[in-house]
Design an enzyme around this catalytic site. Structure first.
Site, PDB file in Angstrom:
ATOM      1  N   GLU A   1       1.028  -1.259   0.026  1.00 48.07           N
ATOM      2  CA  GLU A   1       0.445   0.009   0.004  1.00 48.07           C
ATOM      3  C   GLU A   1       0.779   1.039   0.209  1.00 48.07           C
ATOM      4  O   GLU A   1       2.194   1.130  -0.256  1.00 48.07           O
ATOM      5  CB  GLU A   1      -0.876   0.078   1.367  1.00 48.07           C
ATOM      6  CG  GLU A   1      -0.253  -0.022   2.453  1.00 48.07           C
ATOM      7  CD  GLU A   1      -1.218   1.361   3.648  1.00 48.07           C
ATOM      8  OE1 GLU A   1      -1.333   1.336   3.281  1.00 48.07           O
ATOM      9  OE2 GLU A   1      -0.735   0.678   4.731  1.00 48.07           O
TER      10      GLU A   1
ATOM     11  N   LYS B   1      -3.035  -0.479  15.793  1.00 47.57           N
ATOM     12  CA  LYS B   1      -2.389   0.187  16.502  1.00 47.57           C
ATOM     13  C   LYS B   1      -3.491   0.549  18.002  1.00 47.57           C
ATOM     14  O   LYS B   1      -4.555   0.685  17.359  1.00 47.57           O
ATOM     15  CB  LYS B   1      -1.690   1.368  15.632  1.00 47.57           C
ATOM     16  CG  LYS B   1      -0.158   1.152  15.253  1.00 47.57           C
ATOM     17  CD  LYS B   1      -0.011   2.492  14.760  1.00 47.57           C
ATOM     18  CE  LYS B   1       1.383   2.228  14.380  1.00 47.57           C
ATOM     19  NZ  LYS B   1       1.503   2.951  13.412  1.00 47.57           N
TER      20      LYS B   1
HETATM   21  N1  PSU Z   1      -2.127   2.497  10.408  1.00 52.84           N
HETATM   22  C1  PSU Z   1      -1.040   2.754  10.758  1.00 52.84           C
HETATM   23  N2  PSU Z   1      -0.557   3.607   9.273  1.00 52.84           N
HETATM   24  C2  PSU Z   1      -0.987   3.568   8.497  1.00 52.84           C
HETATM   25  C3  PSU Z   1      -1.698   3.142   8.379  1.00 52.84           C
HETATM   26  C4  PSU Z   1      -3.194   2.624   9.928  1.00 52.84           C
HETATM   27  O1  PSU Z   1      -0.891   2.064  11.610  1.00 52.84           O
HETATM   28  O2  PSU Z   1      -0.214   4.127   7.586  1.00 52.84           O
HETATM   29  C5  PSU Z   1      -3.342   3.451   6.932  1.00 52.84           C
HETATM   30  C6  PSU Z   1      -3.716   2.267   6.180  1.00 52.84           C
HETATM   31  O3  PSU Z   1      -3.277   3.091   4.863  1.00 52.84           O
HETATM   32  C7  PSU Z   1      -4.788   2.353   6.508  1.00 52.84           C
HETATM   33  C8  PSU Z   1      -5.238   3.644   6.592  1.00 52.84           C
HETATM   34  O4  PSU Z   1      -5.465   1.230   5.591  1.00 52.84           O
HETATM   35  O5  PSU Z   1      -4.117   4.404   7.237  1.00 52.84           O
HETATM   36  C9  PSU Z   1      -6.918   3.586   7.386  1.00 52.84           C
HETATM   37  O6  PSU Z   1      -7.279   5.039   7.750  1.00 52.84           O
HETATM   38  P1  PSU Z   1      -8.820   5.013   8.152  1.00 52.84           P
HETATM   39  O7  PSU Z   1      -9.169   4.330   9.400  1.00 52.84           O
HETATM   40  O8  PSU Z   1      -8.995   6.386   7.304  1.00 52.84           O
HETATM   41  O9  PSU Z   1      -9.606   3.996   6.695  1.00 52.84           O
END
Ligand code: PSU
Ligand code: MN
Length: 305
Positions: free
Chosen positions: A28, A162
């Protein structure tokens, strides 16, 4: 392999590898555009691809360039996403908007997995998965990663979610959505910065071959869900659990004070934790990601074999 929709560009290298049944690993880009500070993000992008190639696997870094979703970004395109101004974060719902407006975007796990799967890729690695935010009972803030993984048949290696998120609720939602989660050589769900989030897992696997067998079983049943492989950081490398708890509490308080909501929440909290730990969380983050890319490459080989 199904033919990808006309609005998605698949690089020749990735297309050929998929057609030949060779090992391919999807990566990603939101982690690069919104998860890691510059200029480390570009180093990480390059070293990850190198790690994958050295394992005999074709890397497919995925993102949006000038509105076009690309599966298998070129070196120049990766550099552009890591350095340009105005690069947005794109989950699945953002893909049509980015396309219509010609935007550059890092793709989340949801958007990346969806695009990878359309291109016939079966394995992907990330750092941490999106999940259910704390307070989601009020705000309904749940990452699109979860419902997308329910309908996207890919094997995804992560180090869990996390602790900025509600981990228990995330695991419950994954169960509801029919997404199997297996620990890699552990019965405990990892907590990204720490090896054990405090939650148990029902299933564990011991090898890349086990992961491949699970994906095959899913296919044989005609199920469309992802398989999540939860790969913990070594205890020796983890963030001190007490320190971790303390910084987390500060980050959550700061977000609430600043009125941060919606898709800005994850980048805000990650940035806060990075600054509050004086960069130590960043080193752990990079170690976690490296481990997931390495395991993803091994699983990609097992799936292709
Ligand atoms: N968690 C992390 N680092 C990240 C992300 C999540 O520890 O960079 C990123 C990933 O790309 C994940 C996205 O798919 O954030 C999720 O964001 P949202 O909660 O807005 O869907
Ligand atoms: Mn959200």
């Amino acid at each position: 392999m199904r033919t990808p929709p006309p609005g998605i560009r698949v690089s020749e290298e990735v297309r050929d590898a998929v057609a030949a049944g060779s090992a391919v690993l999807a990566l990603e880009t939101t982690i690069l555009t919104h998860g890691l500070p510059r200029p480390r993000n570009l180093d990480v992008a390059r070293s990850s691809e190198r790690l994958v190639r050295d394992a005999g696997v074709v890397p497919a870094t995925i993102g949006v360039v000038g509105g076009e979703p690309v599966v298998g970004l070129s070196a120049d395109e990766i550099e552009r996403l890591c350095t340009a101004d105005g690069v947005v974060k794109a989950s699945v719902r953002d893909l049509p908007v980015a396309r219509a407006r010609g935007l550059d975007a890092g793709t989340t796990v949801a958007a990346t997995a969806w695009l990878a799967s359309r291109a016939g890729i079966r394995v992907m690695s990330t750092g941490g998965l999106g999940g259910v935010h704390r307070g989601a009972g009020e705000t309904f803030d749940e990452s699109a990663d979860l419902p997308t993984l329910a309908t996207t048949p890919i094997t995804l290696v992560s180090a869990g979610v996390k602790s900025i998120l509600d981990i228990g609720a995330t695991l419950e939602r994954l169960e509801t959505l029919g997404v199997p989660v297996v620990g890699y050589r552990t019965n405990r769900y990892p907590g990204f910065y720490v090896a054990d989030s405090g939650f148990a897992l029902d299933y564990r696997i011991e090898s890349p071959a086990d992961a491949a067998a699970l994906a095959r079983a899913r296919d044989e049943l005609g199920l469309a869900s992802a398989v999540l492989v939860a790969n913990p950081i070594d205890v020796a490398e983890q963030l001190d659990p007490e320190f971790h708890e303390r910084v987390l509490a500060e980050a959550l308080a700061a977000a609430s004070e600043a009125g941060i909501t919606g898709h800005d929440t994850t980048p805000f909290l990650l940035d806060f934790v990075q600054r509050a730990t004086g960069g130590r969380s960043l080193e752990v983050n990079l170690e976690v990601y490296r481990g997931n890319v390495a395991l993803g490459a091994e699983i990609a080989r097992a799936v292709a074999a």
